[in-house]
Design an enzyme around this catalytic site. Structure first.
Site, mmCIF file in Angstrom:
data_model
loop_
_atom_site.group_PDB
_atom_site.id
_atom_site.type_symbol
_atom_site.label_atom_id
_atom_site.label_comp_id
_atom_site.label_asym_id
_atom_site.label_seq_id
_atom_site.Cartn_x
_atom_site.Cartn_y
_atom_site.Cartn_z
ATOM 1 N N ASN A 1 55.079 -59.460 -2.424
ATOM 2 C CA ASN A 1 55.923 -58.485 -1.726
ATOM 3 C C ASN A 1 55.574 -58.607 -0.245
ATOM 4 O O ASN A 1 54.578 -58.062 0.222
ATOM 5 C CB ASN A 1 55.613 -57.084 -2.260
ATOM 6 C CG ASN A 1 56.479 -56.017 -1.620
ATOM 7 O OD1 ASN A 1 57.277 -56.298 -0.739
ATOM 8 N ND2 ASN A 1 56.300 -54.786 -2.068
ATOM 9 N N GLY B 1 54.448 -42.173 -6.585
ATOM 10 C CA GLY B 1 53.275 -41.397 -6.162
ATOM 11 C C GLY B 1 53.353 -39.902 -6.433
ATOM 12 O O GLY B 1 52.465 -39.335 -7.077
ATOM 13 N N ARG C 1 59.578 -60.078 -4.379
ATOM 14 C CA ARG C 1 60.400 -58.880 -4.214
ATOM 15 C C ARG C 1 61.271 -59.092 -2.976
ATOM 16 O O ARG C 1 60.763 -59.373 -1.894
ATOM 17 C CB ARG C 1 59.501 -57.667 -3.998
ATOM 18 C CG ARG C 1 60.306 -56.422 -3.800
ATOM 19 C CD ARG C 1 59.431 -55.235 -3.525
ATOM 20 N NE ARG C 1 60.248 -54.047 -3.528
ATOM 21 C CZ ARG C 1 59.872 -52.900 -3.019
ATOM 22 N NH1 ARG C 1 58.688 -52.763 -2.491
ATOM 23 N NH2 ARG C 1 60.675 -51.860 -3.059
ATOM 24 N N GLU D 1 56.570 -51.975 -10.842
ATOM 25 C CA GLU D 1 57.569 -52.913 -10.327
ATOM 26 C C GLU D 1 57.080 -54.357 -10.425
ATOM 27 O O GLU D 1 57.857 -55.268 -10.696
ATOM 28 C CB GLU D 1 57.918 -52.554 -8.881
ATOM 29 C CG GLU D 1 58.659 -51.225 -8.818
ATOM 30 C CD GLU D 1 58.797 -50.670 -7.418
ATOM 31 O OE1 GLU D 1 59.816 -50.930 -6.787
ATOM 32 O OE2 GLU D 1 57.872 -49.962 -6.968
HETATM 33 P P1 AMP Z 1 54.303 -44.028 -3.250
HETATM 34 O O1 AMP Z 1 55.256 -44.259 -2.108
HETATM 35 O O2 AMP Z 1 54.939 -44.137 -4.590
HETATM 36 O O3 AMP Z 1 53.041 -44.811 -3.113
HETATM 37 O O4 AMP Z 1 53.851 -42.474 -3.142
HETATM 38 C C1 AMP Z 1 53.112 -41.998 -2.063
HETATM 39 C C2 AMP Z 1 53.163 -40.483 -2.066
HETATM 40 O O5 AMP Z 1 52.603 -39.992 -3.302
HETATM 41 C C3 AMP Z 1 52.358 -39.858 -0.931
HETATM 42 O O6 AMP Z 1 53.115 -38.844 -0.283
HETATM 43 C C4 AMP Z 1 51.203 -39.225 -1.670
HETATM 44 O O7 AMP Z 1 50.761 -38.077 -1.044
HETATM 45 C C5 AMP Z 1 51.829 -38.875 -2.995
HETATM 46 N N1 AMP Z 1 50.762 -38.596 -3.967
HETATM 47 C C6 AMP Z 1 49.848 -39.456 -4.472
HETATM 48 N N2 AMP Z 1 48.983 -38.786 -5.276
HETATM 49 C C7 AMP Z 1 49.358 -37.488 -5.255
HETATM 50 C C8 AMP Z 1 48.864 -36.280 -5.867
HETATM 51 N N3 AMP Z 1 47.797 -36.313 -6.655
HETATM 52 N N4 AMP Z 1 49.520 -35.133 -5.609
HETATM 53 C C9 AMP Z 1 50.585 -35.114 -4.797
HETATM 54 N N5 AMP Z 1 51.094 -36.190 -4.194
HETATM 55 C C10 AMP Z 1 50.496 -37.373 -4.414
#
Ligand code: AMP
Length: 401
Positions: free
Chosen positions: A7, A333, A93, A386
Site C-alpha cells: 500500500n 478503528g 492497493r 483489507e
Molecule cells: P483507522 O482509520 O481504521 O485506523 O481508525 C483510526 C481511529 O480509530 C482513530 O480515530 C482512533 O482513535 C480510533 N480508535 C482506535 N481504538 C479506539 C478505541 N479503543 N476507542 C475509540 N476509538 C478508537
C-alpha cells in the site's frame, strides 16, 4: 503461496507478507519518510524474530524502500522466508479505478495506462500507487502483480445512486459521479458476516459501517454494493477525523468571499481541519475525544454526538435503499473498538428491528455478535482485513493466469 501486499503512499509504503490460503501473516511493516530521511519498521510474526521500530534506513526512492523490505524478509537471522522465490506475487492497493475497473486485475502495460488515466480522479493517491508498482517491477522483475481497487466493489451501484444532480455532460465528459471508497473493507466484512451466519450472501441485505479516520457506510444487497456514503472523492458522506463529509457547497463560495480564501485554502480546511477535529478543537482521534467528553469538554461531546447522529441516519438511509436490513456491521478503528460509539449509533433503530445488547457490545477489536437474541437484525463487530482480501484476490488472479 506467499503474497506481498503493498500500500504505497507518496512518502510511505505499508507492506504485509501473507499466505492467502492459511490466512497466516508472516510479517508486516512500514517504510516512512521515503525520499526524506527514511524510517523502517518490521514486525515479523514468527516467534524469536526481532522487530524493528522506525529505525533509520536511507530510502531515497520507493525502489530502495522495496529493496529494504525484501532484504529484511529474507534476512538469515530475522527474516521469515529463505529467498525471494518464496514470494509468488505482489498485490497492490490502488485507490481509484474510475469506471474502468469493477474488480481486481493482473497488472500489464494497458492496466498501468488505465490507472494513469484515473490520476485526475485521485491526484494524491494514484501517482503514489503507480510509483509503488513501478518500484516493485524494478526490484522484482517477472513477479506477477495484481491491482486491487478501493473503488471497484462499488461499481455495481445503479445510476440513481451514483449520478449527481448536475448537468449530465459533467458525468459524460469529466466522469464526475459517486465512486465510493473502502470497497475492499466493505466487501470483506459483508462476506465474513454471511460466512458466520451460514447464509448465502445473495439472500442478505447488509449495512456496513467502516468507521475510522475515514468513514463510510455501505448498502450491500445480495452481495453487491448498491449505495455508499463516500462520493466523487473520500471527502463526501459522514464527518470524519479531519474531513467535513457532506455539506452545502455554497459554504465554499461563502468562505472564499468572506474570508478572502483561495479554493486551495478552503479545500485544505475541509480536508484537514474539519470533521470531529474542527468541531471539537480537541483532536481527530476518537480516543482523545471520548476522554475529553468524559472530562466535560462540551465541544468534544457535540463532535461525538454529531458523528454518531449522522452515522445513525446513514444506516436508516442505507436500509431504505434496500427496502430492509438483515445485518449491521461495525468495522475499522472506531467501529471495532468503541463500544460507547457503537451503542450511540445503533440505539433508536428498534423501529427497524435492531436491538444492540449492552453486555455483548463490550468487545474491542474482535469478531462478535452484539445484538440481543430477540433482535431481528443481527449486529456484528467484524475487524476488517483489507490486506487479506488483496492477498486472496491476487492469489486467485495469478493462479488463473
Ligand atoms: P483507522 O482509520 O481504521 O485506523 O481508525 C483510526 C481511529 O480509530 C482513530 O480515530 C482512533 O482513535 C480510533 N480508535 C482506535 N481504538 C479506539 C478505541 N479503543 N476507542 C475509540 N476509538 C478508537
Amino acid at each position: 503461496m506467499n503474497i506481498l501486499v503493498i500500500n504505497a503512499g507518496s512518502s510511505s509504503l505499508k507492506y504485509q507478507l501473507l499466505n492467502p490460503d492459511t490466512k497466516e501473516l508472516l510479517a508486516k511493516g512500514l517504510c516512512e519518510r521515503i525520499g526524506i530521511d527514511g524510517k523502517f519498521t518490521y514486525k515479523p510474526q514468527i516467534a524469536g524474530k526481532e522487530t524493528l521500530s522506525a529505525v533509520d534506513v536511507a530510502m531515497p526512492t520507493h525502489a530502495e524502500a522495496i529493496k529494504t523490505v525484501l532484504n529484511t524478509l529474507v534476512d538469515p537471522k530475522n527474516g521469515v522466508i529463505a529467498s525471494m522465490s518464496e514470494i509468488d506475487a505482489v498485490g497492490h492497493r490502488v485507490v481509484h479505478g474510475g469506471e474502468k475497473f469493477a474488480c481486481s486485475v493482473l497488472i500489464d502495460d494497458q492496466v498501468m495506462a488505465a490507472i494513469e488515466e484515473c490520476i485526475p480522479l485521485a491526484p494524491l493517491h494514484n501517482p503514489a500507487n503507480i510509483t509503488g508498482i513501478k518500484a516493485c517491477e524494478e526490484v522484482m522483475p517477472g513477479v506477477p502483480m495484481v491491482a486491487v481497487f478501493d473503488t471497484a466493489f462499488h461499481q455495481t451501484m445503479p445510476a440513481r445512486s451514483f449520478i449527481y444532480a448536475i448537468p449530465y455532460e459533467y458525468y459524460e465528459n469529466d466522469h464526475i459521479r459517486r465512486y465510493g471508497f473502502h470497497g475492499t473493507s466493505h466487501h470483506y466484512v459483508s462476506q465474513r458476516a454471511a460466512e458466520i451466519l451460514g447464509t448465502p450472501i445473495e439472500l442478505l441485505k447488509i449495512v456496513t459501517c467502516h468507521l475510522g479516520n475515514g468513514s463510510s457506510v455501505d448498502a450491500i444487497a445480495g452481495g453487491k454494493s448498491i449505495d455508499t456514503s463516500m462520493g466523487f472523492t473520500p471527502l463526501d458522506g459522514l464527518p470524519m477525523g479531519t474531513r467535513c463529509g457532506s455539506l452545502d457547497v455554497s459554504i465554499i463560495e461563502y468562505l472564499m468571499e468572506n474570508h478572502n480564501m483561495s479554493i486551495e485554502e478552503v479545500m485544505n480546511v475541509l480536508n484537514k481541519k474539519s470533521g470531529v477535529l474542527g468541531v471539537s478543537g480537541v483532536s481527530s482521534d476518537f480516543r482523545d475525544l471520548e476522554k475529553a467528553a468524559a472530562e466535560g469538554n462540551e465541544r468534544a461531546k457535540v463532535a461525538i454526538d454529531m458523528f454518531c447522529y449522522k452515522t445513525h441516519k446513514r444506516i436508516g438511509s442505507a436500509a431504505a435503499a434496500m427496502n430492509g436490513i438483515d445485518v449491521l456491521i461495525f468495522t475499522a478503528g472506531v467501529g471495532e473498538n468503541s463500544a460507547e460509539l457503537r451503542e450511540k449509533i445503533a440505539s433508536g433503530l428498534d423501529f427497524m428491528g435492531l436491538k444492540i445488547d449492552h453486555t455483548r457490545n463490550q468487545v474491542h477489536g474482535e469478531e462478535a455478535l452484539i445484538s440481543t437474541d430477540d433482535s431481528r437484525v443481527k449486529i456484528f463487530v467484524i475487524p476488517t482485513n483489507e490486506e487479506l482480501v488483496i492477498a486472496q484476490d491476487t492469489a486467485r488472479i495469478v493462479s488463473q493466469k
